[in-house]
Design a protein around this motif. Structure first.
Motif, PDB file in Angstrom:
ATOM      1  N   GLU A   1       0.762  -1.225  -0.110  1.00 35.16           N
ATOM      2  CA  GLU A   1      -0.082  -0.096   0.046  1.00 35.16           C
ATOM      3  C   GLU A   1       0.762   1.328  -0.012  1.00 35.16           C
ATOM      4  N   TRP A   2       1.826   1.302   0.711  1.00 34.24           N
ATOM      5  CA  TRP A   2       2.789   2.326   0.893  1.00 34.24           C
ATOM      6  C   TRP A   2       3.260   2.913  -0.559  1.00 34.24           C
ATOM      7  N   ALA A   3       3.765   1.922  -1.454  1.00 34.83           N
ATOM      8  CA  ALA A   3       4.145   2.123  -2.664  1.00 34.83           C
ATOM      9  C   ALA A   3       3.192   2.941  -3.584  1.00 34.83           C
ATOM     10  N   ARG A   4       2.124   2.351  -3.443  1.00 41.12           N
ATOM     11  CA  ARG A   4       0.855   2.965  -4.457  1.00 41.12           C
ATOM     12  C   ARG A   4       0.651   4.373  -3.965  1.00 41.12           C
ATOM     13  N   LYS A   5       0.646   4.479  -2.410  1.00 47.26           N
ATOM     14  CA  LYS A   5       0.475   6.050  -1.852  1.00 47.26           C
ATOM     15  C   LYS A   5       1.503   6.988  -2.312  1.00 47.26           C
ATOM     16  N   LEU A   6       2.935   6.537  -2.454  1.00 50.35           N
ATOM     17  CA  LEU A   6       3.972   7.219  -2.829  1.00 50.35           C
ATOM     18  C   LEU A   6       4.078   7.655  -4.169  1.00 50.35           C
ATOM     19  N   MET A   7       3.502   6.522  -4.925  1.00 45.13           N
ATOM     20  CA  MET A   7       3.682   6.976  -6.655  1.00 45.13           C
ATOM     21  C   MET A   7       2.355   7.556  -7.170  1.00 45.13           C
ATOM     22  N   LYS A   8       1.223   7.858  -6.193  1.00 42.73           N
ATOM     23  CA  LYS A   8       0.177   8.247  -6.800  1.00 42.73           C
ATOM     24  C   LYS A   8       0.480   9.878  -6.955  1.00 42.73           C
ATOM     25  N   PRO A   9       1.063  10.714  -6.203  1.00 46.23           N
ATOM     26  CA  PRO A   9       1.178  12.336  -6.458  1.00 46.23           C
ATOM     27  C   PRO A   9       2.203  12.299  -7.530  1.00 46.23           C
ATOM     28  N   ILE A  10       3.057  11.588  -7.602  1.00 50.99           N
ATOM     29  CA  ILE A  10       4.299  11.421  -8.737  1.00 50.99           C
ATOM     30  C   ILE A  10       3.738  11.266 -10.059  1.00 50.99           C
ATOM     31  N   THR A  11       2.843  10.144 -10.075  1.00 58.75           N
ATOM     32  CA  THR A  11       2.013   9.933 -11.330  1.00 58.75           C
ATOM     33  C   THR A  11       0.913  11.111 -11.909  1.00 58.75           C
ATOM     34  N   MET A  12       0.437  11.813 -10.856  1.00 58.16           N
ATOM     35  CA  MET A  12      -0.380  12.799 -11.166  1.00 58.16           C
ATOM     36  C   MET A  12       0.246  13.951 -11.533  1.00 58.16           C
ATOM     37  N   HIS A  13       1.348  14.322 -11.179  1.00 59.08           N
ATOM     38  CA  HIS A  13       2.152  15.633 -11.608  1.00 59.08           C
ATOM     39  C   HIS A  13       2.833  15.226 -13.062  1.00 59.08           C
ATOM     40  N   LEU A  14       3.355  14.092 -13.246  1.00 63.57           N
ATOM     41  CA  LEU A  14       3.668  13.429 -14.381  1.00 63.57           C
ATOM     42  C   LEU A  14       2.489  13.549 -15.565  1.00 63.57           C
ATOM     43  N   GLN A  15       1.695  13.049 -15.093  1.00 63.12           N
ATOM     44  CA  GLN A  15       0.291  13.099 -15.938  1.00 63.12           C
ATOM     45  C   GLN A  15       0.110  14.522 -16.583  1.00 63.12           C
ATOM     46  N   LEU A  16       0.006  15.577 -15.933  1.00 65.85           N
ATOM     47  CA  LEU A  16      -0.135  17.044 -15.899  1.00 65.85           C
ATOM     48  C   LEU A  16       0.756  17.484 -16.755  1.00 65.85           C
ATOM     49  N   LEU A  17       2.228  17.130 -16.306  1.00 65.30           N
ATOM     50  CA  LEU A  17       3.295  17.859 -17.164  1.00 65.30           C
ATOM     51  C   LEU A  17       3.362  17.234 -18.428  1.00 65.30           C
ATOM     52  N   LEU A  18       3.173  15.940 -18.778  1.00 65.64           N
ATOM     53  CA  LEU A  18       3.211  15.378 -19.915  1.00 65.64           C
ATOM     54  C   LEU A  18       1.942  15.454 -20.876  1.00 65.64           C
ATOM     55  N   GLU A  19       0.917  15.865 -20.229  1.00 71.92           N
ATOM     56  CA  GLU A  19      -0.515  15.551 -20.999  1.00 71.92           C
ATOM     57  C   GLU A  19      -0.807  14.261 -21.522  1.00 71.92           C
ATOM     58  N   VAL A  20      -0.951  13.561 -20.520  1.00 66.41           N
ATOM     59  CA  VAL A  20      -1.114  12.024 -20.849  1.00 66.41           C
ATOM     60  C   VAL A  20      -2.180  11.438 -20.048  1.00 66.41           C
ATOM     61  N   VAL A  21      -2.751  10.491 -20.736  1.00 63.42           N
ATOM     62  CA  VAL A  21      -3.877   9.815 -19.805  1.00 63.42           C
ATOM     63  C   VAL A  21      -3.798   8.295 -20.121  1.00 63.42           C
ATOM     64  N   PRO A  22      -4.435   7.663 -19.052  1.00 61.42           N
ATOM     65  CA  PRO A  22      -4.549   5.961 -19.408  1.00 61.42           C
ATOM     66  C   PRO A  22      -5.385   5.717 -20.610  1.00 61.42           C
ATOM     67  N   PRO A  23      -4.868   4.572 -21.331  1.00 61.18           N
ATOM     68  CA  PRO A  23      -5.730   3.994 -22.596  1.00 61.18           C
ATOM     69  C   PRO A  23      -6.884   3.703 -22.292  1.00 61.18           C
ATOM     70  N   GLU A  24      -7.803   3.991 -23.196  1.00 62.87           N
ATOM     71  CA  GLU A  24      -9.099   3.740 -23.125  1.00 62.87           C
ATOM     72  C   GLU A  24      -9.328   2.125 -23.626  1.00 62.87           C
ATOM     73  N   LYS A  25     -10.218   1.295 -22.789  1.00 64.92           N
ATOM     74  CA  LYS A  25     -10.484   0.047 -23.201  1.00 64.92           C
ATOM     75  C   LYS A  25     -11.565   0.029 -24.134  1.00 64.92           C
ATOM     76  N   CYS A  26     -10.956  -0.463 -25.643  1.00 64.68           N
ATOM     77  CA  CYS A  26     -11.884  -0.744 -26.552  1.00 64.68           C
ATOM     78  C   CYS A  26     -12.778  -1.840 -26.399  1.00 64.68           C
ATOM     79  N   GLU A  27     -14.089  -1.889 -26.630  1.00 62.65           N
ATOM     80  CA  GLU A  27     -14.926  -2.896 -26.636  1.00 62.65           C
ATOM     81  C   GLU A  27     -14.895  -3.758 -28.223  1.00 62.65           C
TER      82      GLU A  27
END
Length: 502
Positions: free
Chosen positions: A476-502
C-alpha cells in the motif's frame, strides 16, 4: 513496477484531462460533432510496407558495418565467416517463423513479454520486462547511436579517431531527437523509418554492386583456401554467432507493435517472409564484397570496415559510404526506439512497471512516457559504453529469453490448444531454436567463464526482489508514494490512461 492508481482514479484523471483539453482549445459540442474525438489508444497505422521497412530498417543498422570484424576474428577465416553469416540468416528466419505463430495466436503488442505471460505466467514475464526494459532495449539504442556518432564524426577527424566526448555527445543528441520524433507522431516515425530504410538499401546496393564488378574482374584471391585458418573453439563459434546475430537482431521487432499493425494476421507473417530473406541476402553479399578488396588482416585492422571499402573502391566518391552508414544507423535507432517504447507501454499496462509508462499522449496518441523513459536509460548507458562489451552481454541475456520464448511455442501446443493458430510452424523448428538459443547462452560461458556473466544472471534474478512486494503483494505504501508523482507527470506530459476498446 506496479499499478499505483485505482480504476476510479484513472477514470477521473482521464475525464479531467479531456475536459481541460477541450476547454483550452476552445472546442464546443458543434466542433466535436464535426471532428469526432479519437479514442486514446494506440491506433492501427502501420501497413505492410511500413512493417517490412521496420524489420529491414531495424535489422540493417550498425551491425553489418561493425560486426564483420568480430565475426571474422572469432570464426578464424573467410570461409567459416561467410558460413556463419548465412547460418545467422537462417536462424533469424526460423526464429521469426516461430514468432509469427505466436504473434498471430496472441495478437498483443509487447513481443516476448506477452508470450511469456501466456505460457509461463506473471513472474517469468516480469523478469523479462525487468531485464529488457531496464537494460537490453536501452543498451541496444545506446549501441546503435554510438555507432551512428562514430561514423558521423569521422569525417571531421581524418587523422585520428573522434574524441570520446564528441561521439558520446552526438549519440546523446541523436537519442533525444529520435525520442522526440516518436513522441510527436506514429506516422512521422513510420515515414522516417521508411525513408532511412530506402537510404540504407541504396548503400547496400552500391557496395554489393561494386563487389560484383570486382569479382567479374577476377578479384577472387581472398577466397582461395577460404577454409584454411586457425582452429576455433565452441565458445569462439558462439561469440562469432553472437556478433553475427547482433547484426540480424531486429527480426522480432514487428511483434512488439502487433496492436498497431493493420491486418496483423496477414501482414505480420508476410512482412517476415519478405523482410528477413532480403536482409540475409544483403548481408552475405556485402561480406563477399568486403573480401574482394580486403584480406582478413586488412579487415581486422580497419577501424571502419565499410569506410575502408569505400576508400579502396569508390574514390573520389568514397564519402558517400560514411554518409549512408550514418543514415542506416539513424534509421535502425529510430526502429529500436519505436518498438522499445511499446514494450515499456505494455509492461506498464499489465502492472509490471510504474503505471505512468502505460499512459498515452492525449494529443498525439503515442506512448510518450514509455518512449522518454527508454531514451533516458539509453543516455545513461551511453556515458560508460564500450560497444563490444555491450554486444556480448546484451546477446547473453537476449538469447536466454529468445530460448524461453521459442520454448513457449512448444508449451502452448499442449497447454493452450484452444487458441487459433493462423500460422503454425513444424514443432521441430521450435525445438531446434530452443537448443540453438541455449547453446548460444552456455557455450561462451563454458569456454571462457567471466564474472560479468554471473553479474548479468544475478541482475535478471534480482527482479524477483521487486516483483514479490510491488507486483504480487501490491504494498500500500508504494501505491500512495507513486500516486502524486503519477498525477504530476500526467499533467506535465499531458497523457492519460488508455481507453479499453470494446
Amino acid at each position: 513496477m506496479y499499478q499505483d492508481t485505482t480504476m476510479e482514479d484513472r477514470s477521473t484523471s482521464k475525464s479531467m484531462e479531456n475536459q481541460k483539453s477541450y476547454t483550452s482549445t476552445g472546442r464546443n459540442s458543434t466542433t466535436m460533432d464535426k471532428h469526432p474525438e479519437k479514442a486514446t489508444v494506440l491506433h492501427k497505422e502501420v501497413g505492410l510496407i511500413s512493417a517490412i521497412c521496420l524489420i529491414v530498417g531495424t535489422m540493417i543498422g550498425s551491425g553489418i558495418f561493425i560486426s564483420p570484424k568480430a565475426v571474422l576474428l572469432y570464426s578464424g577465416g573467410v570461409g567459416p565467416c561467410l558460413l556463419i553469416w548465412t547460418a545467422c540468416g537462417v536462424l533469424a528466419m526460423l526464429g521469426a517463423l516461430c514468432y509469427a505463430e505466436l504473434g498471430t495466436m496472441i495478437p498483443k503488442s509487447g513481443g516476448e513479454y506477452s508470450y511469456l505471460m501466456e505460457a509461463f505466467g506473471s513472474p517469468v514475464a516480469y523478469l523479462y520486462s525487468w531485464t529488457t526494459v531496464m537494460v537490453s532495449k536501452p543498451s541496444a539504442l545506446s549501441i546503435i547511436t554510438l555507432s551512428f556518432a562514430e561514423y558521423a564524426s569521422a569525417p571531421f577527424f581524418p587523422e585520428c579517431s573522434p574524441p570520446v566526448i564528441v561521439t558520446k555527445g552526438l549519440a546523446t543528441a541523436a537519442i533525444v531527437f529520435i525520442v522526440t520524433i516518436n513522441c510527436f507522431s506514429v506516422k512521422l516515425a513510420s515515414y522516417v523509418q521508411n525513408l532511412f530504410t530506402g537510404a540504407k538499401l541504396l548503400i547496400i546496393v552500391i557496395i554489393v554492386g561494386a563487389g560484383i564488378v570486382l569479382l567479374a574482374q577476377g578479384k577472387t584471391e581472398n577466397f582461395s583456401n577460404a577454409f584454411v585458418g586457425k582452429s576455433v573453439s565452441a565458445g569462439g563459434i558462439g561469440l562469432a554467432f553472437y556478433n553475427g546475430l547482433w547484426a540480424y537482431d531486429g527480426w522480432s521487432q514487428l511483434n512488439f507493435i502487433t496492436e498497431e499493425l493493420k491486418n496483423p494476421f496477414r501482414n505480420l507473417p508476410l512482412a517476415i517472409l519478405i523482410g528477413i530473406p532480403l536482409v540475409a541476402v544483403c548481408y552475405v553479399m556485402v561480406n563477399i564484397a568486403y573480401f574482394t578488396v580486403m584480406t582478413s588482416n586488412e579487415l581486422l585492422s580497419s577501424s571502419a570496415v565499410a569506410v575502408t571499402f569505400g576508400d579502396k573502391v569508390l574514390y573520389p566518391m568514397s564519402w558517400i559510404v560514411p554518409l549512408f552508414v550514418v543514415f542506416s544507423t539513424f534509421g535502425s535507432a529510430n526502429g529500436s526506439c519505436f518498438t522499445a517504447g511499446r514494450l515499456a507501454y505494455v509492461c506498464g499496462r499489465e502492472g509490471h512497471m510504474v503505471e505512468i509508462l502505460s499512459f498515452i499522449s492525449l494529443r498525439r496518441f503515442t506512448p510518450s512516457p514509455a518512449l522518454m523513459f527508454n531514451g533516458f536509460l539509453a543516455i545513461l548507458y551511453t556515458i560508460p559504453a564500450d560497444i563490444n562489451t555491450l554486444i556480448n552481454y546484451f546477446s547473453f541475456a537476449q538469447w536466454f529469453f529468445y530460448g524461453l520464448t521459442m520454448f513457449s511455442v512448444i508449451v502452448m501446443r499442449f497447454t493452450r490448444k484452444e487458441l487459433k493458430r493462423p500460422v503454425k510452424v513444424p514443432i521441430i523448428i521450435a525445438v531446434l531454436m530452443v537448443l540453438i538459443s541455449f547453446y548460444l547462452v552456455l557455450a561462451p560461458i563454458i569456454d571462457n567463464p567471466e564474472m560479468e556473466y554471473l553479474y548479468c544472471a544475478i541482475f535478471i534474478l534480482s527482479g524477483l526482489l521487486l516483483y514479490y512486494p510491488f507486483v504480487h503483494l501490491k504494498v500500500e505504501w508504494a501505491r500512495k508514494l507513486m500516486k502524486p508523482i503519477t498525477m504530476h507527470l500526467q499533467l506535465l506530459l499531458e497523457v492519460v490512461p488508455p481507453e479499453k476498446c470494446e
